[in-house]
Design an enzyme around this catalytic site. Structure first.
Site, PDB file in Angstrom:
ATOM      1  N   ARG A   1      48.303 -69.448  45.621  1.00 48.37           N
ATOM      2  CA  ARG A   1      48.656 -70.068  44.141  1.00 48.37           C
ATOM      3  C   ARG A   1      49.912 -70.880  44.773  1.00 48.37           C
ATOM      4  NH1 ARG A   1      47.406 -66.793  39.218  1.00 48.37           N
ATOM      5  NH2 ARG A   1      46.515 -65.099  40.065  1.00 48.37           N
TER       6      ARG A   1
ATOM      7  N   HIS B   1      74.076 -37.608  23.503  1.00 49.70           N
ATOM      8  CA  HIS B   1      73.926 -38.009  22.107  1.00 49.70           C
ATOM      9  C   HIS B   1      74.606 -39.155  21.590  1.00 49.70           C
ATOM     10  CE1 HIS B   1      72.877 -37.037  17.895  1.00 49.70           C
ATOM     11  NE2 HIS B   1      74.293 -37.267  17.775  1.00 49.70           N
TER      12      HIS B   1
ATOM     13  N   ALA C   1      39.260 -51.632  23.618  1.00 48.25           N
ATOM     14  CA  ALA C   1      40.678 -51.235  23.290  1.00 48.25           C
ATOM     15  C   ALA C   1      41.505 -50.612  24.266  1.00 48.25           C
ATOM     16  CB  ALA C   1      40.630 -50.156  22.054  1.00 48.25           C
TER      17      ALA C   1
HETATM   18  P1  NAI Z   1      40.489 -50.910  30.493  1.00 49.85           P
HETATM   19  O1  NAI Z   1      39.602 -50.409  31.516  1.00 49.85           O
HETATM   20  O2  NAI Z   1      41.885 -50.509  30.289  1.00 49.85           O
HETATM   21  O3  NAI Z   1      39.760 -51.079  28.981  1.00 49.85           O
HETATM   22  C1  NAI Z   1      38.641 -51.512  28.749  1.00 49.85           C
HETATM   23  C2  NAI Z   1      37.796 -51.138  27.334  1.00 49.85           C
HETATM   24  O4  NAI Z   1      36.795 -51.852  27.239  1.00 49.85           O
HETATM   25  C3  NAI Z   1      37.364 -49.757  27.366  1.00 49.85           C
HETATM   26  O5  NAI Z   1      38.181 -48.882  26.387  1.00 49.85           O
HETATM   27  C4  NAI Z   1      36.055 -49.618  27.476  1.00 49.85           C
HETATM   28  O6  NAI Z   1      35.178 -48.749  26.623  1.00 49.85           O
HETATM   29  C5  NAI Z   1      35.893 -51.170  26.473  1.00 49.85           C
HETATM   30  N1  NAI Z   1      34.748 -51.581  26.850  1.00 49.85           N
HETATM   31  C6  NAI Z   1      33.882 -52.228  27.988  1.00 49.85           C
HETATM   32  N2  NAI Z   1      32.914 -52.653  27.677  1.00 49.85           N
HETATM   33  C7  NAI Z   1      32.584 -52.789  26.450  1.00 49.85           C
HETATM   34  C8  NAI Z   1      31.610 -53.523  25.502  1.00 49.85           C
HETATM   35  N3  NAI Z   1      30.627 -54.071  25.920  1.00 49.85           N
HETATM   36  N4  NAI Z   1      31.964 -53.440  24.172  1.00 49.85           N
HETATM   37  C9  NAI Z   1      33.055 -53.142  23.695  1.00 49.85           C
HETATM   38  N5  NAI Z   1      33.988 -52.449  24.465  1.00 49.85           N
HETATM   39  C10 NAI Z   1      33.966 -52.248  25.760  1.00 49.85           C
HETATM   40  O7  NAI Z   1      40.695 -52.446  30.663  1.00 49.85           O
HETATM   41  P2  NAI Z   1      41.625 -53.693  30.340  1.00 49.85           P
HETATM   42  O8  NAI Z   1      42.598 -53.519  29.251  1.00 49.85           O
HETATM   43  O9  NAI Z   1      40.812 -54.971  30.597  1.00 49.85           O
HETATM   44  O10 NAI Z   1      42.853 -53.396  31.702  1.00 49.85           O
HETATM   45  C11 NAI Z   1      42.283 -53.861  33.058  1.00 49.85           C
HETATM   46  C12 NAI Z   1      43.402 -53.284  34.061  1.00 49.85           C
HETATM   47  O11 NAI Z   1      44.395 -53.733  34.141  1.00 49.85           O
HETATM   48  C13 NAI Z   1      43.336 -51.718  33.553  1.00 49.85           C
HETATM   49  O12 NAI Z   1      43.023 -50.772  34.851  1.00 49.85           O
HETATM   50  C14 NAI Z   1      44.649 -51.609  33.199  1.00 49.85           C
HETATM   51  O13 NAI Z   1      45.516 -50.320  33.692  1.00 49.85           O
HETATM   52  C15 NAI Z   1      45.329 -52.693  33.923  1.00 49.85           C
HETATM   53  N6  NAI Z   1      46.462 -53.351  33.109  1.00 49.85           N
HETATM   54  C16 NAI Z   1      47.469 -52.373  32.902  1.00 49.85           C
HETATM   55  C17 NAI Z   1      48.675 -52.889  32.108  1.00 49.85           C
HETATM   56  C18 NAI Z   1      49.739 -51.957  31.997  1.00 49.85           C
HETATM   57  O14 NAI Z   1      49.861 -50.842  32.713  1.00 49.85           O
HETATM   58  N7  NAI Z   1      50.551 -51.938  30.905  1.00 49.85           N
HETATM   59  C19 NAI Z   1      48.386 -54.028  31.496  1.00 49.85           C
HETATM   60  C20 NAI Z   1      47.280 -54.792  31.641  1.00 49.85           C
HETATM   61  C21 NAI Z   1      46.157 -54.305  32.498  1.00 49.85           C
END
Ligand code: NAI
Length: 462
Positions: free
Chosen positions: A35, A441, A177
């Site tokens: 990048r 507090h 979600a």
């Molecule tokens: P995720 O694995 O957290 O959630 C994906 C969701 O999509 C699941 O609830 C699943 O059931 C749903 N899903 C899958 N296929 C589907 C379909 N065909 N129709 C409807 N729903 C469906 O994945 P996400 O949110 O994309 O995050 C990816 C990675 O990045 C995760 O491992 C996460 O921990 C990491 N991440 C962490 C953050 C943080 O720590 N704040 C911020 C952003 C990402």
């Protein structure tokens, strides 16, 4: 070409932290990054820019909902989207430049370009082949595709495109979600979009504490997001500037459609190892495309290590950082250890959601005896003063020994509050140890102490 002790491929939080640790321990180190800027997904198109948009949109929410009650009156806030995007870009810029400064300060060479491994002990960047004793692969992850859904980063976007939309959409459909869907869905909902989240499972954030899941979905619904649960998205069709999302109910197989200006695909990420040449080298991979490593992050090939999102475990920047440091320390002859039982997870919505250790559901399935201490932010003076009293702290402790096994927080500053519990768990503390620690507090942290007190003779302000 120059000889190195270590060449690290990828400059995300895993790679650059590992590089700094290697240099601090006296290893001649280089980092490979293709990048334009250092910092990987997290700094360029992930954690940092999304937090800037979450912060800005939360400020708007505060101005719209709480300012008048606090006696703050005057000019009505409105969204200057271009300026918000430039604030986000500035935030990325200061952070990525900061990493570049740290590379120089630690005398780490930045080999600019995409790297590959023609053989153990060699890293090719552009036309140059560099010799090195060790290689650490920190190549991260990429958005995983969803069959029937083509991401064009304009109408149908991944988390990357969602950070660069040309305007705030009227209607956004979020598929999934999970963490990304709820963080970015919150941003656009606060900025005025109608946001509908379609989720395959019956609960938001699958795998999280069930009580937190229920409260979280309720609070987000109150904020204006709508949820279609138990529905699998089948396809997304784009015509002009509009998309039609087709999904199937898991209950009765019925199909429905919904139209949107923007569709965010947030259904997970997968390891990114393209172009490294791992197959030709014979590096063992798992069925899920992760690089297989031993307890010391070593692959099956001598001198080649891997850390972060491209290996097993949660895809979290801080998990990658810890592995990066441990891998470096191992190369320098130390005996490092990453405690995978104490890796916090945070969702930066409002309220924030944070967790560490076991959930009640996990403990039940393991047949463990446990007790729960819970305290609502309604009983926390500071939270009430700040209009931030939604949510609770829940601490789970072993029934017999009182040792803390997990904690689940939904509420103000949850992502910061979780860390005193992480430290307590690292030291094998009992809930009583937290409960007997004097907490200033008025602070949000008092809610943590109260939850710990609730594991024993009872919280005071409940
Ligand atoms: P995720 O694995 O957290 O959630 C994906 C969701 O999509 C699941 O609830 C699943 O059931 C749903 N899903 C899958 N296929 C589907 C379909 N065909 N129709 C409807 N729903 C469906 O994945 P996400 O949110 O994309 O995050 C990816 C990675 O990045 C995760 O491992 C996460 O921990 C990491 N991440 C962490 C953050 C943080 O720590 N704040 C911020 C952003 C990402």
């Amino acid at each position: 070409m120059a000889n190195y002790d270590v060449i690290i491929i990828g400059s995300g939080p895993g790679g650059y932290v590992s590089a700094i640790r290697c240099a601090q321990l006296g290893l001649k180190t280089a980092i490979v990054e293709g990048r334009e800027t250092l910092g990987g997904t997290c700094l360029n198109v992930g954690c940092i820019p999304s937090k800037a948009l979450l912060h800005a949109s939360h400020m708007l929410h505060e101005a719209e909902h709480n300012f008048a009650a606090m006696g703050l009156k005057g000019k009505t806030q409105s969204v200057d989207w271009k300026q918000m995007l430039s604030y986000k870009s500035d935030t990325i810029g200061t952070n990525t430049k900061g990493v570049e400064f740290l590379m120089k300060k630690n005398k780490i060479d930045w080999l600019k370009g995409w790297g590959s491994i023609p053989a153990a002990g060699k890293v090719k960047v552009g036309d140059d082949v560099h010799e090195t004793k060790n290689i650490i692969i920190a190549s991260g992850s990429e958005v995983s595709s969803l069959p029937g859904v083509e991401i064009d980063e304009k109408v149908v976007v991944s988390s990357t495109g969602a950070l660069e939309l040309s305007k705030v959409p009227n209607k956004m459909v979020v598929i999934g979600a999970g963490v990304i869907g709820l963080e970015l869905g919150s941003v656009y909902s606060r900025l005025g979009a109608e946001v509908e989240v379609i989720e395959f499972a019956d609960t938001v954030t699958p795998g999280m504490d069930a009580e937190v899941q229920r409260t979280f979905q309720k609070l987000l619904t109150k904020q204006g997001l709508s949820f279609t649960m138990g529905a699998a998205v089948q396809s997304v069709e784009v015509k002009g500037k509009k998309a039609t999302v087709t999904y199937k109910s898991r209950k009765d197989d019925s199909e429905s459609t919904v139209e949107a200006d923007t569709v965010l695909v947030a259904t997970g990420r997968r390891p990114y190892t393209d172009g490294l040449g791992l197959e030709a080298l014979g590096v063992e991979m798992s069925e899920r495309g992760q690089i297989k490593t031993d307890g010391h992050y070593k692959t099956n090939i001598d001198g080649i290590y891997a850390i972060g999102d491209c290996i097993d475990g949660p895809m979290l920047a801080h998990k990658a950082e810890d592995e990066g440091m441990a891998c470096a320390e191992g190369l320098a002859g130390q005996k490092p250890h990453v405690n995978y039982d104490v890796i916090p997870g945070v969702i930066y919505t409002h309220p924030e959601v944070a967790n560490v250790g076991k959930t009640e559901e996990q403990l039940k399935s393991e047949g463990r005896d446990y007790k729960v201490g819970k305290f609502s932010f309604m009983g926390n003076g500071r939270a009430k003063a700040n209009f931030a009293a939604d949510g609770f702290v829940k601490i789970i402790a072993d029934k017999a020994t009182d040792r803390i096994l997990g904690a689940h927080i939904i509420g103000p500053a949850a992502g910061d509050l979780i860390h005193e519990i992480c430290v307590a768990m690292e030291f094998g503390a009992a809930a009583e140890d937290l409960a007997r620690t004097c907490h200033a507090h008025p602070t949000y942290s008092e809610a943590v102490r109260e939850a710990a007190l609730a594991c024993g003779d009872g919280a005071i302000h409940a």
